[in-house]
Scaffold this motif. Structure first.
Motif, PDB file in Angstrom:
ATOM      1  N   THR A  97       0.839  -1.205   0.000  1.00 37.96           N
ATOM      2  CA  THR A  97       0.000   0.000   0.000  1.00 37.96           C
ATOM      3  C   THR A  97       0.871   1.251   0.000  1.00 37.96           C
ATOM      4  O   THR A  97       1.657   1.467   0.928  1.00 37.96           O
ATOM      5  N   PRO A  98       0.757   2.100  -1.027  1.00 37.72           N
ATOM      6  CA  PRO A  98       1.520   3.352  -1.053  1.00 37.72           C
ATOM      7  C   PRO A  98       0.807   4.448  -0.255  1.00 37.72           C
ATOM      8  O   PRO A  98      -0.430   4.472  -0.184  1.00 37.72           O
ATOM      9  N   ALA A  99       1.585   5.353   0.322  1.00 37.32           N
ATOM     10  CA  ALA A  99       0.996   6.452   1.091  1.00 37.32           C
ATOM     11  C   ALA A  99       1.914   7.666   1.054  1.00 37.32           C
ATOM     12  O   ALA A  99       3.137   7.540   1.173  1.00 37.32           O
ATOM     13  N   LEU A 100       1.305   8.837   0.875  1.00 38.38           N
ATOM     14  CA  LEU A 100       2.015  10.114   0.932  1.00 38.38           C
ATOM     15  C   LEU A 100       0.975  11.168   1.256  1.00 38.38           C
ATOM     16  O   LEU A 100      -0.075  11.233   0.611  1.00 38.38           O
ATOM     17  N   ALA A 101       1.237  11.985   2.269  1.00 40.67           N
ATOM     18  CA  ALA A 101       0.256  12.969   2.736  1.00 40.67           C
ATOM     19  C   ALA A 101      -0.237  13.846   1.594  1.00 40.67           C
ATOM     20  O   ALA A 101       0.556  14.377   0.812  1.00 40.67           O
ATOM     21  N   GLY A 102      -1.573  13.969   1.483  1.00 39.87           N
ATOM     22  CA  GLY A 102      -2.174  14.846   0.487  1.00 39.87           C
ATOM     23  C   GLY A 102      -2.195  14.290  -0.916  1.00 39.87           C
ATOM     24  O   GLY A 102      -2.523  15.012  -1.864  1.00 39.87           O
ATOM     25  N   VAL A 103      -1.869  12.992  -1.073  1.00 33.63           N
ATOM     26  CA  VAL A 103      -1.791  12.379  -2.397  1.00 33.63           C
ATOM     27  C   VAL A 103      -2.663  11.126  -2.430  1.00 33.63           C
ATOM     28  O   VAL A 103      -2.714  10.362  -1.466  1.00 33.63           O
ATOM     29  N   THR A 104      -3.356  10.906  -3.551  1.00 36.26           N
ATOM     30  CA  THR A 104      -4.171   9.720  -3.762  1.00 36.26           C
ATOM     31  C   THR A 104      -3.511   8.836  -4.810  1.00 36.26           C
ATOM     32  O   THR A 104      -2.954   9.348  -5.788  1.00 36.26           O
ATOM     33  N   PHE A 105      -3.571   7.515  -4.610  1.00 34.74           N
ATOM     34  CA  PHE A 105      -2.902   6.594  -5.521  1.00 34.74           C
ATOM     35  C   PHE A 105      -3.903   5.674  -6.209  1.00 34.74           C
ATOM     36  O   PHE A 105      -4.894   5.249  -5.615  1.00 34.74           O
ATOM     37  N   THR A 106      -3.625   5.380  -7.468  1.00 33.53           N
ATOM     38  CA  THR A 106      -4.416   4.433  -8.250  1.00 33.53           C
ATOM     39  C   THR A 106      -3.474   3.393  -8.848  1.00 33.53           C
ATOM     40  O   THR A 106      -2.519   3.759  -9.541  1.00 33.53           O
ATOM     41  N   PRO A 107      -3.703   2.084  -8.553  1.00 34.22           N
ATOM     42  CA  PRO A 107      -4.682   1.585  -7.587  1.00 34.22           C
ATOM     43  C   PRO A 107      -4.270   1.959  -6.167  1.00 34.22           C
ATOM     44  O   PRO A 107      -3.108   2.292  -5.930  1.00 34.22           O
ATOM     45  N   PRO A 108      -5.208   1.882  -5.196  1.00 35.27           N
ATOM     46  CA  PRO A 108      -4.860   2.236  -3.819  1.00 35.27           C
ATOM     47  C   PRO A 108      -3.902   1.240  -3.178  1.00 35.27           C
ATOM     48  O   PRO A 108      -3.197   1.571  -2.229  1.00 35.27           O
ATOM     49  N   ASN A 109      -3.837   0.015  -3.706  1.00 34.63           N
ATOM     50  CA  ASN A 109      -2.899  -1.003  -3.228  1.00 34.63           C
ATOM     51  C   ASN A 109      -2.824  -2.114  -4.266  1.00 34.63           C
ATOM     52  O   ASN A 109      -3.609  -2.159  -5.209  1.00 34.63           O
ATOM     53  N   ARG A 110      -1.871  -3.023  -4.062  1.00 36.49           N
ATOM     54  CA  ARG A 110      -1.730  -4.196  -4.928  1.00 36.49           C
ATOM     55  C   ARG A 110      -1.561  -5.437  -4.049  1.00 36.49           C
ATOM     56  O   ARG A 110      -0.776  -5.418  -3.094  1.00 36.49           O
ATOM     57  N   SER A 111      -2.298  -6.491  -4.375  1.00 38.19           N
ATOM     58  CA  SER A 111      -2.236  -7.736  -3.614  1.00 38.19           C
ATOM     59  C   SER A 111      -1.470  -8.791  -4.405  1.00 38.19           C
ATOM     60  O   SER A 111      -1.558  -8.855  -5.641  1.00 38.19           O
ATOM     61  N   TYR A 112      -0.741  -9.648  -3.674  1.00 33.30           N
ATOM     62  CA  TYR A 112       0.086 -10.686  -4.281  1.00 33.30           C
ATOM     63  C   TYR A 112      -0.132 -12.012  -3.571  1.00 33.30           C
ATOM     64  O   TYR A 112      -0.428 -12.042  -2.371  1.00 33.30           O
ATOM     65  N   SER A 113       0.036 -13.096  -4.320  1.00 34.22           N
ATOM     66  CA  SER A 113      -0.126 -14.432  -3.751  1.00 34.22           C
ATOM     67  C   SER A 113       1.000 -15.336  -4.240  1.00 34.22           C
ATOM     68  O   SER A 113       1.240 -15.438  -5.448  1.00 34.22           O
ATOM     69  N   ASN A 114       1.703 -15.937  -3.295  1.00 38.98           N
ATOM     70  CA  ASN A 114       2.760 -16.916  -3.601  1.00 38.98           C
ATOM     71  C   ASN A 114       3.779 -16.357  -4.596  1.00 38.98           C
ATOM     72  O   ASN A 114       3.995 -16.904  -5.679  1.00 38.98           O
ATOM     73  N   VAL A 115       4.428 -15.275  -4.225  1.00 36.36           N
ATOM     74  CA  VAL A 115       5.420 -14.632  -5.091  1.00 36.36           C
ATOM     75  C   VAL A 115       6.711 -15.456  -5.085  1.00 36.36           C
ATOM     76  O   VAL A 115       7.323 -15.642  -4.035  1.00 36.36           O
ATOM     77  N   THR A 116       7.099 -15.943  -6.242  1.00 33.35           N
ATOM     78  CA  THR A 116       8.336 -16.727  -6.354  1.00 33.35           C
ATOM     79  C   THR A 116       9.298 -16.154  -7.390  1.00 33.35           C
ATOM     80  O   THR A 116      10.432 -16.617  -7.493  1.00 33.35           O
ATOM     81  N   THR A 117       8.842 -15.176  -8.168  1.00 32.69           N
ATOM     82  CA  THR A 117       9.703 -14.528  -9.161  1.00 32.69           C
ATOM     83  C   THR A 117       9.570 -13.016  -9.029  1.00 32.69           C
ATOM     84  O   THR A 117       8.629 -12.516  -8.403  1.00 32.69           O
ATOM     85  N   ASN A 118      10.497 -12.289  -9.622  1.00 33.49           N
ATOM     86  CA  ASN A 118      10.443 -10.829  -9.570  1.00 33.49           C
ATOM     87  C   ASN A 118       9.157 -10.310 -10.206  1.00 33.49           C
ATOM     88  O   ASN A 118       8.743 -10.770 -11.272  1.00 33.49           O
ATOM     89  N   GLN A 119       8.535  -9.358  -9.525  1.00 32.98           N
ATOM     90  CA  GLN A 119       7.338  -8.687 -10.041  1.00 32.98           C
ATOM     91  C   GLN A 119       7.741  -7.265 -10.417  1.00 32.98           C
ATOM     92  O   GLN A 119       7.947  -6.419  -9.546  1.00 32.98           O
ATOM     93  N   ILE A 120       7.877  -7.011 -11.718  1.00 29.09           N
ATOM     94  CA  ILE A 120       8.360  -5.708 -12.176  1.00 29.09           C
ATOM     95  C   ILE A 120       7.206  -4.850 -12.695  1.00 29.09           C
ATOM     96  O   ILE A 120       6.096  -5.338 -12.892  1.00 29.09           O
ATOM     97  N   GLU A 121       7.485  -3.580 -12.882  1.00 26.37           N
ATOM     98  CA  GLU A 121       6.509  -2.610 -13.415  1.00 26.37           C
ATOM     99  C   GLU A 121       5.220  -2.595 -12.600  1.00 26.37           C
ATOM    100  O   GLU A 121       4.123  -2.486 -13.158  1.00 26.37           O
ATOM    101  N   GLN A 122       5.354  -2.689 -11.294  1.00 24.16           N
ATOM    102  CA  GLN A 122       4.205  -2.610 -10.394  1.00 24.16           C
ATOM    103  C   GLN A 122       3.988  -1.133 -10.057  1.00 24.16           C
ATOM    104  O   GLN A 122       4.304  -0.669  -8.961  1.00 24.16           O
ATOM    105  N   ASN A 123       3.448  -0.409 -11.018  1.00 19.40           N
ATOM    106  CA  ASN A 123       3.388   1.048 -10.950  1.00 19.40           C
ATOM    107  C   ASN A 123       2.077   1.557 -10.349  1.00 19.40           C
ATOM    108  O   ASN A 123       1.048   0.877 -10.385  1.00 19.40           O
ATOM    109  N   TYR A 124       2.149   2.772  -9.837  1.00 20.76           N
ATOM    110  CA  TYR A 124       0.986   3.482  -9.312  1.00 20.76           C
ATOM    111  C   TYR A 124       0.913   4.859  -9.969  1.00 20.76           C
ATOM    112  O   TYR A 124       1.930   5.414 -10.374  1.00 20.76           O
ATOM    113  N   THR A 125      -0.291   5.389 -10.063  1.00 14.92           N
ATOM    114  CA  THR A 125      -0.499   6.757 -10.545  1.00 14.92           C
ATOM    115  C   THR A 125      -0.879   7.635  -9.359  1.00 14.92           C
ATOM    116  O   THR A 125      -1.800   7.297  -8.612  1.00 14.92           O
ATOM    117  N   ALA A 126      -0.165   8.729  -9.179  1.00 12.91           N
ATOM    118  CA  ALA A 126      -0.417   9.634  -8.062  1.00 12.91           C
ATOM    119  C   ALA A 126      -1.201  10.849  -8.540  1.00 12.91           C
ATOM    120  O   ALA A 126      -0.958  11.369  -9.633  1.00 12.91           O
TER     121      ALA A 126
END
Length: 208
Positions: A97-126
């Motif tokens: 979950t990303p957080a910064l005062a006065g800023v909204t993020f899309t998506p508000p968070n990202r969920s993961y299950s059984n991560v065994t490899t690198n997860q790249i380009e997991q970007n957010y829009t502020a």
């Protein structure tokens, strides 16, 4: 195998995944013939470590706190360009979950299950918001990149990208507003109380 003279230390890495679960011993063997006499191996800084997957991307803003659980609550900060990298144990499941005062993020968070490899380009829009009162219902609030309409109480809210620069200008027929407009540069946090005073244009009576 190494041959010849390295002319100094050589940094080398080997994948030992095939030996997982086994008890192993390591040795360094030096061989030569009767025509050469060398001092042998000089070995330093030997490490055995486990590579773990990383979740990485861009948070959309600098110095964003990204929180997650790994036994205990943990956080990492994005760098000055918004980039971040989170190391997690193989098989990890959880939410970032990303957080910064006065800023909204899309998506508000990202969920993961059984991560065994690198997860790249997991970007957010502020994004950030500007809100206030234009003094009258139904006024059009124009801003660089779009427009909105005030509600029945004259209130308005506009959402713009993090770092936005532009101008906000209210309008209603030929009525006047004070200030006429408000300019913003590199907006990095939401602002409230961005108000305007409204003055209706006087109606002129017909002259007989």
């Amino acid at each position: 195998a190494f041959t010849g003279d390295s002319h100094g230390y050589v940094s080398t890495r080997y994948d030992l995944a095939a030996l997982a679960g086994q008890t192993v011993k390591f040795r360094w063997r030096f061989a030569t013939d009767q025509f050469f006499a060398f001092m042998g191996w000089v070995v330093d800084d030997v490490q055995i470590y486990k590579c773990v997957p990383h979740i990485s991307g861009n948070a959309g803003a600098a110095w964003v706190s990204l929180s997650y659980m790994d036994g205990t609550p943990k956080t990492v900060l994005s760098d000055g360009k918004g980039n971040y990298s989170i190391p997690v144990p193989s098989g990890w499941s959880g939410t970032v979950t990303p957080a910064l005062a006065g800023v909204t993020f899309t998506p508000p968070n990202r969920s993961y299950s059984n991560v065994t490899t690198n997860q790249i380009e997991q970007n957010y829009t502020a994004s950030v918001t500007l809100s206030g009162n234009a003094g009258i219902a139904g006024a059009t609030v124009n801003y660089t990149g779009g427009s909105t309409t005030t509600n029945g109480s004259g209130n308005y809210t506009i959402t713009v990208p993090y770092g936005w620069s532009g101008t906000v200008t209210p309008s209603l027929a030929t009525d006047a507003f004070c200030p006429v407009s408000q300019a913003y540069t590199n907006l990095t946090t939401s602002r409230t109380g961005q108000n305007y005073a409204h003055e209706a244009c006087r109606s002129l009576s017909a002259v007989s």
